[in-house]
Motif scaffolding. Sequence first.
Motif, mmCIF file in Angstrom:
data_model
loop_
_atom_site.group_PDB
_atom_site.id
_atom_site.type_symbol
_atom_site.label_atom_id
_atom_site.label_comp_id
_atom_site.label_asym_id
_atom_site.label_seq_id
_atom_site.Cartn_x
_atom_site.Cartn_y
_atom_site.Cartn_z
ATOM 1 N N UNK A 1 10.871 15.945 3.498
ATOM 2 C CA UNK A 1 11.124 14.716 4.246
ATOM 3 C C UNK A 1 12.028 13.809 3.429
ATOM 4 N N UNK A 2 12.912 13.100 4.111
ATOM 5 C CA UNK A 2 13.827 12.195 3.430
ATOM 6 C C UNK A 2 13.575 10.778 3.929
ATOM 7 N N UNK A 3 13.402 9.844 2.994
ATOM 8 C CA UNK A 3 13.105 8.459 3.322
ATOM 9 C C UNK A 3 14.125 7.533 2.686
ATOM 10 N N UNK A 4 14.508 6.513 3.431
ATOM 11 C CA UNK A 4 15.369 5.450 2.929
ATOM 12 C C UNK A 4 14.608 4.144 3.077
ATOM 13 N N UNK A 5 14.730 3.265 2.087
ATOM 14 C CA UNK A 5 14.098 1.957 2.173
ATOM 15 C C UNK A 5 14.812 1.000 1.235
ATOM 16 N N UNK A 6 14.732 -0.294 1.570
ATOM 17 C CA UNK A 6 15.309 -1.324 0.716
ATOM 18 C C UNK A 6 14.495 -1.411 -0.573
ATOM 19 N N UNK A 7 15.160 -1.726 -1.670
ATOM 20 C CA UNK A 7 14.463 -1.854 -2.955
ATOM 21 C C UNK A 7 13.374 -2.920 -2.863
ATOM 22 N N UNK A 8 13.606 -3.973 -2.090
ATOM 23 C CA UNK A 8 12.615 -5.036 -1.918
ATOM 24 C C UNK A 8 11.393 -4.561 -1.126
ATOM 25 N N UNK A 9 11.530 -3.495 -0.364
ATOM 26 C CA UNK A 9 10.433 -2.973 0.455
ATOM 27 C C UNK A 9 9.643 -1.876 -0.260
ATOM 28 N N UNK A 10 9.997 -1.579 -1.497
ATOM 29 C CA UNK A 10 9.376 -0.477 -2.234
ATOM 30 C C UNK A 10 7.854 -0.568 -2.252
ATOM 31 N N UNK A 11 7.311 -1.750 -2.525
ATOM 32 C CA UNK A 11 5.868 -1.900 -2.585
ATOM 33 C C UNK A 11 5.193 -1.620 -1.245
ATOM 34 N N UNK A 12 5.839 -2.016 -0.154
ATOM 35 C CA UNK A 12 5.268 -1.755 1.177
ATOM 36 C C UNK A 12 5.221 -0.262 1.487
ATOM 37 N N UNK A 13 6.251 0.452 1.060
ATOM 38 C CA UNK A 13 6.313 1.894 1.324
ATOM 39 C C UNK A 13 5.192 2.605 0.588
ATOM 40 N N UNK A 14 5.036 2.329 -0.698
ATOM 41 C CA UNK A 14 4.011 3.008 -1.496
ATOM 42 C C UNK A 14 2.614 2.526 -1.131
ATOM 43 N N UNK A 15 2.472 1.258 -0.756
ATOM 44 C CA UNK A 15 1.156 0.701 -0.417
ATOM 45 C C UNK A 15 0.585 1.353 0.836
ATOM 46 N N UNK A 16 1.437 1.654 1.795
ATOM 47 C CA UNK A 16 0.985 2.239 3.064
ATOM 48 C C UNK A 16 0.879 3.748 3.004
ATOM 49 N N UNK A 17 1.263 4.335 1.889
ATOM 50 C CA UNK A 17 1.134 5.782 1.742
ATOM 51 C C UNK A 17 2.079 6.580 2.603
ATOM 52 N N UNK A 18 3.247 6.033 2.907
ATOM 53 C CA UNK A 18 4.213 6.734 3.744
ATOM 54 C C UNK A 18 4.786 7.926 3.004
ATOM 55 N N UNK A 19 5.087 7.764 1.736
ATOM 56 C CA UNK A 19 5.703 8.860 0.954
ATOM 57 C C UNK A 19 4.651 9.618 0.196
#
Length: 74
Positions: free
Chosen positions: A56-74
């Motif tokens: 899977x390939x994911x793109x996200x803003x550097x400012x959104x990094x915590x939200x991505x890891x917090x929600x367990x998306x990756x």
Amino acid sequence: MMIDKSARIRAIGRPTGNIDGRKRPIREVNCQGCGEKIKSTDDLSEVEYVKTKRGSEFFFHAACRDRVWQHGIC
């Protein structure tokens, strides 16, 4: 290893129906943290790219990094 994020977005993103100055299709993906659209022609210096073990390939803003890891998306 440096990844060309713009090329990856053009390869896997949704078409927008427009082309850039080099006659390449402009494509877009959604930020996994905030949901905003990230286009292949945007300034991608503040955009992160992750490819998981499963491919899977994911793109996200550097400012959104915590939200991505917090929600367990990756």
